[in-house]
Design a protein around this motif. Structure first.
Motif, PDB file in Angstrom:
ATOM      1  N   LEU A 118       6.675  -1.300  13.173  1.00  0.00           N
ATOM      2  CA  LEU A 118       6.470   0.078  12.741  1.00  0.00           C
ATOM      3  C   LEU A 118       7.796   0.823  12.720  1.00  0.00           C
ATOM      4  O   LEU A 118       8.517   0.851  13.717  1.00  0.00           O
ATOM      5  CB  LEU A 118       5.502   0.787  13.690  1.00  0.00           C
ATOM      6  CG  LEU A 118       5.322   2.296  13.471  1.00  0.00           C
ATOM      7  CD1 LEU A 118       4.683   2.573  12.113  1.00  0.00           C
ATOM      8  CD2 LEU A 118       4.495   2.912  14.598  1.00  0.00           C
ATOM      9  N   LEU A 119       8.105   1.430  11.581  1.00  0.00           N
ATOM     10  CA  LEU A 119       9.247   2.330  11.449  1.00  0.00           C
ATOM     11  C   LEU A 119       8.689   3.724  11.228  1.00  0.00           C
ATOM     12  O   LEU A 119       8.095   4.013  10.188  1.00  0.00           O
ATOM     13  CB  LEU A 119      10.130   1.888  10.278  1.00  0.00           C
ATOM     14  CG  LEU A 119      10.865   0.562  10.493  1.00  0.00           C
ATOM     15  CD1 LEU A 119      11.415   0.029   9.177  1.00  0.00           C
ATOM     16  CD2 LEU A 119      11.991   0.733  11.505  1.00  0.00           C
ATOM     17  N   VAL A 130       0.828  -1.202   0.000  1.00  0.00           N
ATOM     18  CA  VAL A 130       0.000   0.000   0.000  1.00  0.00           C
ATOM     19  C   VAL A 130       0.864   1.255   0.000  1.00  0.00           C
ATOM     20  O   VAL A 130       1.821   1.374   0.770  1.00  0.00           O
ATOM     21  CB  VAL A 130      -0.946   0.001   1.217  1.00  0.00           C
ATOM     22  CG1 VAL A 130      -1.691   1.329   1.321  1.00  0.00           C
ATOM     23  CG2 VAL A 130      -1.935  -1.155   1.108  1.00  0.00           C
ATOM     24  N   LEU A 131       0.483   2.216  -0.851  1.00  0.00           N
ATOM     25  CA  LEU A 131       1.145   3.512  -0.927  1.00  0.00           C
ATOM     26  C   LEU A 131       0.183   4.572  -0.399  1.00  0.00           C
ATOM     27  O   LEU A 131      -0.928   4.709  -0.897  1.00  0.00           O
ATOM     28  CB  LEU A 131       1.514   3.841  -2.382  1.00  0.00           C
ATOM     29  CG  LEU A 131       2.191   2.743  -3.213  1.00  0.00           C
ATOM     30  CD1 LEU A 131       2.392   3.227  -4.648  1.00  0.00           C
ATOM     31  CD2 LEU A 131       3.512   2.327  -2.593  1.00  0.00           C
ATOM     32  N   GLY A 132       0.618   5.319   0.641  1.00  0.00           N
ATOM     33  CA  GLY A 132      -0.244   6.366   1.193  1.00  0.00           C
ATOM     34  C   GLY A 132       0.208   7.734   0.751  1.00  0.00           C
ATOM     35  O   GLY A 132       1.184   7.867   0.014  1.00  0.00           O
ATOM     36  N   GLY A 133      -0.530   8.767   1.215  1.00  0.00           N
ATOM     37  CA  GLY A 133      -1.562   8.696   2.215  1.00  0.00           C
ATOM     38  C   GLY A 133      -0.997   8.994   3.605  1.00  0.00           C
ATOM     39  O   GLY A 133       0.122   8.665   3.925  1.00  0.00           O
ATOM     40  N   ASP A 155       6.588   4.828   7.831  1.00  0.00           N
ATOM     41  CA  ASP A 155       6.196   6.226   7.649  1.00  0.00           C
ATOM     42  C   ASP A 155       7.418   6.998   7.168  1.00  0.00           C
ATOM     43  O   ASP A 155       8.490   6.926   7.779  1.00  0.00           O
ATOM     44  CB  ASP A 155       5.690   6.801   8.974  1.00  0.00           C
ATOM     45  CG  ASP A 155       5.001   8.146   8.801  1.00  0.00           C
ATOM     46  OD1 ASP A 155       5.494   8.968   8.000  1.00  0.00           O
ATOM     47  OD2 ASP A 155       3.986   8.392   9.470  1.00  0.00           O
ATOM     48  N   VAL A 156       7.251   7.758   6.097  1.00  0.00           N
ATOM     49  CA  VAL A 156       8.387   8.451   5.496  1.00  0.00           C
ATOM     50  C   VAL A 156       9.012   9.464   6.451  1.00  0.00           C
ATOM     51  O   VAL A 156      10.180   9.834   6.281  1.00  0.00           O
ATOM     52  CB  VAL A 156       7.966   9.119   4.167  1.00  0.00           C
ATOM     53  CG1 VAL A 156       7.102  10.343   4.426  1.00  0.00           C
ATOM     54  CG2 VAL A 156       9.173   9.467   3.310  1.00  0.00           C
TER      55      VAL A 156
END
Length: 243
Positions: free
Chosen positions: A134-135, A108-111, A227-228
């Motif tokens: 989670l990162l 999945v690409l978010g968002g 998360d970027v």
């Protein structure tokens, strides 16, 4: 055909709506109206696809033909409702439920990060409570923010409450930045998550982090979320909450 021509799909994978004989499907979720600081992540799936056209299928360091060893497709995007995080989470769960039930691995690409609640609902409906890796620069376990319980800073608390994630088999890594109080730092641990802060993560050899993850999550179904904003803002300046 030059890689910059044609329809922009992820890594030039075929765009399909039929998941027969598909191993993995890239899915875009262009929702960002549950963010508290800077919008724009709604354009993330489009931007990632545009940048991915230079990706080639063979990974020389791992000696793996990533796209040749399995059938990977671009499944398009999920229809969401801008401004309505609750309804969008339901739409995401419904759309990804079709992918998961077909035995296809969704990428999945978010968002903004509120979208992960719908993802976890779809996965847990098939696999039961998930381990979470989670990162992220933030643990995203607030109870509410500005009075909103469905927000980009709350999805993993909601996921635990709904029985989608087992915190005892989960690990959160990369947390950094200022917070409102000590309680913000302690919340994730109080819920039961293992937490590795950013400084500790940076000092940790990759193999040691991998060992910690394997030891924590065990053999059960595991959900990976990146998360970027984990990255330094100089490398990812478009993130909604730079730290």
């Amino acid at each position: 055909m030059p890689r910059y021509t044609g329809v922009r799909t992820f890594a030039r994978c075929p765009h399909v709506s039929d998941l027969t004989d598909v191993d993995a499907a890239v899915v875009g979720i262009p929702f960002d109206t549950a963010t508290s600081y800077r919008p724009g992540a709604r354009f993330g799936p489009e931007a990632i696809r545009a940048s991915s056209i230079i990706l080639r299928p063979y990974h020389p360091d791992l000696s793996v033909d990533v796209l040749g060893s399995q059938r990977v497709v671009d499944y398009g995007g999920v229809s969401i409702t801008p401004g309505n995080a609750v309804r969008s989470a339901e739409q995401i769960a419904d759309a990804l439920g079709d992918v998961v039930r077909a035995g296809v691995f969704p990428v999945v690409l978010g968002g903004d990060h509120s979208i992960v609640l719908g993802e976890l609902r779809a996965q847990a409906a098939r696999h039961g409570p998930m381990s979470l890796v989670l990162l992220d620069a933030h643990a995203d376990v607030w109870d509410d923010y500005y009075g909103e319980r469905y927000f980009h800073g709350t999805p993993f608390r909601r996921a635990v409450e709904e029985g989608l994630v087992d915190p005892r088999r989960s690990i959160l890594a990369g947390m950094r930045g200022t917070v409102y109080s000590e309680e913000d730092v302690l919340q994730a641990k109080t819920i039961g998550f293992e937490v590795i802060g950013c400084d500790d993560l940076r000092a940790m050899p990759p193999r040691e982090f991998a060992r910690r993850v394997r030891e924590r999550v065990g053999e059960g179904p595991t959900f990976l979320s990146f998360d970027v904003d984990l990255l330094d803002p100089s490398c990812a300046p478009g993130t909604g909450t730079p730290e």
